[in-house]
Motif scaffolding. Structure first.
Motif, mmCIF file in Angstrom:
data_model
loop_
_atom_site.group_PDB
_atom_site.id
_atom_site.type_symbol
_atom_site.label_atom_id
_atom_site.label_comp_id
_atom_site.label_asym_id
_atom_site.label_seq_id
_atom_site.Cartn_x
_atom_site.Cartn_y
_atom_site.Cartn_z
ATOM 1 N N VAL B 18 0.811 -1.215 0.000
ATOM 2 C CA VAL B 18 0.000 0.000 0.000
ATOM 3 C C VAL B 18 0.846 1.267 0.000
ATOM 4 O O VAL B 18 0.342 2.333 -0.334
ATOM 5 C CB VAL B 18 -0.993 0.027 1.186
ATOM 6 N N LEU B 19 2.108 1.157 0.385
ATOM 7 C CA LEU B 19 3.011 2.301 0.258
ATOM 8 C C LEU B 19 4.281 1.802 -0.405
ATOM 9 O O LEU B 19 4.799 0.743 -0.042
ATOM 10 C CB LEU B 19 3.350 2.901 1.635
ATOM 11 N N ASP B 20 4.765 2.538 -1.382
ATOM 12 C CA ASP B 20 5.884 2.046 -2.177
ATOM 13 C C ASP B 20 7.005 3.088 -2.211
ATOM 14 O O ASP B 20 6.968 4.012 -3.012
ATOM 15 C CB ASP B 20 5.375 1.718 -3.590
ATOM 16 N N GLY B 21 7.936 2.938 -1.314
ATOM 17 C CA GLY B 21 9.135 3.776 -1.338
ATOM 18 C C GLY B 21 8.882 5.265 -1.235
ATOM 19 O O GLY B 21 9.313 6.043 -2.077
ATOM 20 N N ILE B 22 8.181 5.687 -0.188
ATOM 21 C CA ILE B 22 7.926 7.111 0.018
ATOM 22 C C ILE B 22 9.153 7.765 0.665
ATOM 23 O O ILE B 22 9.579 7.344 1.747
ATOM 24 C CB ILE B 22 6.718 7.316 0.953
ATOM 25 N N GLY B 36 -4.844 12.848 -1.528
ATOM 26 C CA GLY B 36 -4.862 11.740 -2.478
ATOM 27 C C GLY B 36 -6.228 11.092 -2.460
ATOM 28 O O GLY B 36 -7.011 11.329 -1.544
ATOM 29 N N PRO B 37 -6.528 10.289 -3.485
ATOM 30 C CA PRO B 37 -7.850 9.657 -3.551
ATOM 31 C C PRO B 37 -8.018 8.574 -2.476
ATOM 32 O O PRO B 37 -7.056 8.228 -1.787
ATOM 33 C CB PRO B 37 -7.873 9.044 -4.951
ATOM 34 N N ASN B 38 -9.229 8.061 -2.334
ATOM 35 C CA ASN B 38 -9.469 6.965 -1.392
ATOM 36 C C ASN B 38 -8.577 5.784 -1.755
ATOM 37 O O ASN B 38 -8.393 5.475 -2.919
ATOM 38 C CB ASN B 38 -10.927 6.494 -1.459
ATOM 39 N N ILE B 209 2.494 20.145 1.199
ATOM 40 C CA ILE B 209 1.581 19.115 0.697
ATOM 41 C C ILE B 209 2.370 17.843 0.419
ATOM 42 O O ILE B 209 3.507 17.893 -0.054
ATOM 43 C CB ILE B 209 0.955 19.598 -0.654
ATOM 44 N N LEU B 210 1.756 16.697 0.759
ATOM 45 C CA LEU B 210 2.268 15.404 0.296
ATOM 46 C C LEU B 210 1.144 14.800 -0.533
ATOM 47 O O LEU B 210 0.071 14.533 -0.001
ATOM 48 C CB LEU B 210 2.546 14.469 1.477
ATOM 49 N N ALA B 211 1.365 14.631 -1.838
ATOM 50 C CA ALA B 211 0.308 14.073 -2.670
ATOM 51 C C ALA B 211 0.653 12.625 -2.994
ATOM 52 O O ALA B 211 1.714 12.348 -3.552
ATOM 53 C CB ALA B 211 0.171 14.888 -3.954
ATOM 54 N N ILE B 212 -0.210 11.697 -2.588
ATOM 55 C CA ILE B 212 0.092 10.296 -2.886
ATOM 56 C C ILE B 212 -1.066 9.640 -3.616
ATOM 57 O O ILE B 212 -2.232 9.981 -3.446
ATOM 58 C CB ILE B 212 0.450 9.462 -1.618
ATOM 59 N N ARG B 213 -0.684 8.698 -4.467
ATOM 60 C CA ARG B 213 -1.667 7.928 -5.222
ATOM 61 C C ARG B 213 -1.107 6.532 -5.414
ATOM 62 O O ARG B 213 0.055 6.365 -5.751
ATOM 63 C CB ARG B 213 -1.898 8.589 -6.578
ATOM 64 N N ASP B 214 -1.928 5.523 -5.178
ATOM 65 C CA ASP B 214 -1.520 4.115 -5.301
ATOM 66 C C ASP B 214 -0.223 3.840 -4.543
ATOM 67 O O ASP B 214 0.636 3.100 -5.006
ATOM 68 C CB ASP B 214 -1.339 3.738 -6.782
ATOM 69 N N GLY B 215 -0.089 4.455 -3.400
ATOM 70 C CA GLY B 215 1.072 4.178 -2.564
ATOM 71 C C GLY B 215 2.348 4.879 -2.987
ATOM 72 O O GLY B 215 3.397 4.660 -2.388
#
Lengths: 328, 260
Positions: B18-22, B36-38, B209-215
């Motif tokens: 669910v999170l990929d290398g943030i 970010g989206p749901n 802002i931190l914008a995340i999508r698909d992890g």
């Protein structure tokens, strides 16, 4: 109010314990009781007090105490005012164990067989519930407890169904109804170590239960080890309530009611309910035991568990209505 | 002070990554909005930032200290965490609820030391709760409850405050109030990280802002540099128009662009 609550409950408990020493088919005067306690164990009064009444008083206080305490811990842990100690299968397991001992005749040859089997049953069912719920949260624990509980109850029904003779069936029935009649110091020696150990573990959960009022995530973020708290509550209940049920049979409603009687007096704080709920539980069972000894209907004494259910069930009904009103 | 560093944080929920290398840096004393989206991984990122969940890879550092190596209590004194729609299950008074925020600072047994009592009054004052201190928390309105929970979170004066959806279920006035209060914590030196769906509020108040999508991290940095129409469009899969006027920036999602 809060400051005087515990001393008041302790005096209530002492008074009811003393009344319990006096009351019964042979009524004693306070003077006779004091004499019997202090000097003379040999005469009739002395025998009654030291061999019959005292072990019963000790058991009723210990059993009522652990039921009230465990009920308060369960309600705090599950954040549900309708939770009770039997939820995790402890009581049903203890019943099944004792019923097995009676059914196969072990109880006839050895007095402590029923409680020993009861203890084993309590530990086995809780163990299974715990393994089933492993890794899951509180909800899976409740579901696992309910499942294990109903399997144990099915076993009890099976034993009643197949009981070899009416006497065995009668004995099983009497045991299921819960009683402290004819319990001796042997029973006290068997049950109290488990009750004390379980009670200690349950009392250690107090602060965690306060924080759990905010939910598991917030409690965890406040440094509370929620899974450790769950373990303490579960093992403490298995030991304490298992030990109690093994000796007395099933006594319902005390664990459910006792916390509610004191909750408004401690400002509804889940951790602060524990000790008052324990004392109220002890008072309730001690008083009910006096009633079960002195109230006789058509020559039949009322069983302790039956008497408490008669009082407890209407209270439960009131509670359901009350809780619904509060949350509506 | 208390800057937050994410070093290649990855997390799983079950088998799913669910999170990929943030990797990102959240400046200290900033109000940072995670958008970010749901299902993007916002809540997971907050769980990891609060130390409640461990990453399968990478680490989160607060002031150069690995969050997940801190002791349970030490961490509890350092950061506060408010989950989504936080509530109270028993009719405990507001004052007692706020006092629960001091749990990590309490001695093993006994009551609250008198040295900590002013902190409760300060938190009640900061959240306009002095008139409600004896009210059972179960009788509060949504906005009042949100303030009580915030008071509970800030009473221990945390260096890091993590809030999941502070505006969920609140009307516009209370939503603005909630975010304003979070913003006010940053002036007191607290680093605040919030996950938020209300982009107008995020743009109006967040410093970064931190914008995340698909992890994955799509963008991070100061709000006005990072947030563009193209970023929001690719973030939410809906065409976005940003309009600036005297009242600030507002975000419009263009329904016509949504393919059914």
């Amino acid at each position: 109010m809060t400051r005087w609550l515990v001393p008041m409950l302790v005096s209530c408990l002492l008074a009811s314990a003393f009344a319990s020493v006096l009351a019964g088919s042979v009524w004693l005067t306070p003077r006779e009781a004091f004499q019997a306690l202090a000097f003379d164990h040999a005469d009739l009064a002395g025998q009654i007090v030291t061999q019959i009444r005292l072990p019963r008083v000790v058991l009723s206080m210990a059993i009522g105490g652990i039921l009230g305490l465990s009920g308060a811990v369960m309600q705090g842990l599950l954040r549900n005012p309708l939770a009770d100690p039997g939820l995790l299968g402890v009581s049903a397991g203890a019943s099944l164990g004792a019923v097995i001992a009676i059914y196969f005749g072990f109880a006839a040859s050895f007095t402590l067989a029923a409680p020993l089997f009861g203890l084993t049953g309590a530990f086995v069912t809780t163990g299974i519930a715990f393994i089933l719920a492993r890794g899951g949260g509180t909800l899976s624990l409740i579901l696992a407890g309910a499942a294990v509980s109903s399997i144990a109850s099915a076993g009890v029904s099976l034993a009643l169904n197949l009981s070899p003779n009416p006497y065995a069936a009668y004995e099983i029935m009497t045991w299921l109804m819960g009683s402290l009649a004819d319990r001796s110091w042997d029973h006290v020696r068997l049950a109290t170590p488990f009750i004390l150990a379980g009670g200690t573990m349950l009392l250690l959960t107090g602060r965690a239960l306060d924080a759990l009022a905010l939910g598991e995530a917030q409690a965890e973020s406040l440094g509370i080890a929620v899974s450790r708290t769950r373990m303490l509550a579960l093992i403490g209940t298995a030991l304490g309530v298992g030990g109690a049920t093994a000796v007395s049979g099933t006594i319902g409603f005390v664990g459910l009611i006792a916390p509610h009687l004191v909750r408004p007096l401690v400002a509804h704080r889940p951790g602060k309910v524990l000790i008052p709920a324990m004392l109220v539980g002890a008072v309730l069972v001690t008083l009910a035991d006096i009633a079960s000894r002195t109230l006789v209907f058509r020559g039949m004494p009322l069983n302790l568990g039956v008497f408490i259910s008669l009082i407890g069930a209407p209270f439960f009904l009131w509670l359901v209505l009350h809780v619904r009103r509060r949350t509506a | 002070m208390s800057a937050l560093h994410f070093h290649g944080v990855s997390a799983r929920r079950g088998q799913r990554l669910v999170l990929d290398g943030i990797s990102a840096r959240v400046p200290s004393g900033h109000l940072t909005a995670v958008i970010g989206p749901n299902g993007a991984g916002k809540s997971t990122l907050l769980d990891i930032t609060s130390g409640l969940k461990r990453p399968v890879q990478g680490s989160v550092e607060l002031d150069g200290k690995d969050l997940h190596r801190l002791g349970r209590r030490e961490l509890a004194k350092l950061r506060a965490y408010l989950p989504q729609r936080a509530g109270v299950d028993w009719p405990i008074t507001v004052e007692r609820v706020v006092a629960l925020g001091l749990t990590p600072a309490l001695p093993a047994f006994g009551t609250i030391p008198s040295a900590l009592l002013p902190a409760i009054d300060d938190a009640l004052l900061a959240c306009d709760l002095l008139g409600l201190r004896d009210r059972p928390a179960t009788q509060l309105s949504g906005g009042e409850l949100a303030r009580a929970m915030l008071a509970r979170a800030i009473v221990g004066d945390p260096a890091l405050l993590i809030v999941d959806e502070p505006t969920a279920g609140l009307d516009p006035r209370h939503a603005i109030d909630a975010v304003q209060r979070l913003k006010a914590r940053t002036t007191a030196g607290c680093t605040v990280v919030m996950a938020i769906h209300d982009l107008d509020l995020a743009l109006a108040f967040a410093d970064s802002i931190l914008a995340i999508r698909d992890g994955r991290l799509l963008a991070h940095g100061p709000t006005h540099e990072v947030v563009t129409e193209s970023l929001l469009t690719s973030l939410y899969d809906v065409p976005v128009r940003l309009s600036r006027d005297g009242d600030g920036i507002s975000v419009r999602f263009l329904k016509s662009g949504v393919s059914s």
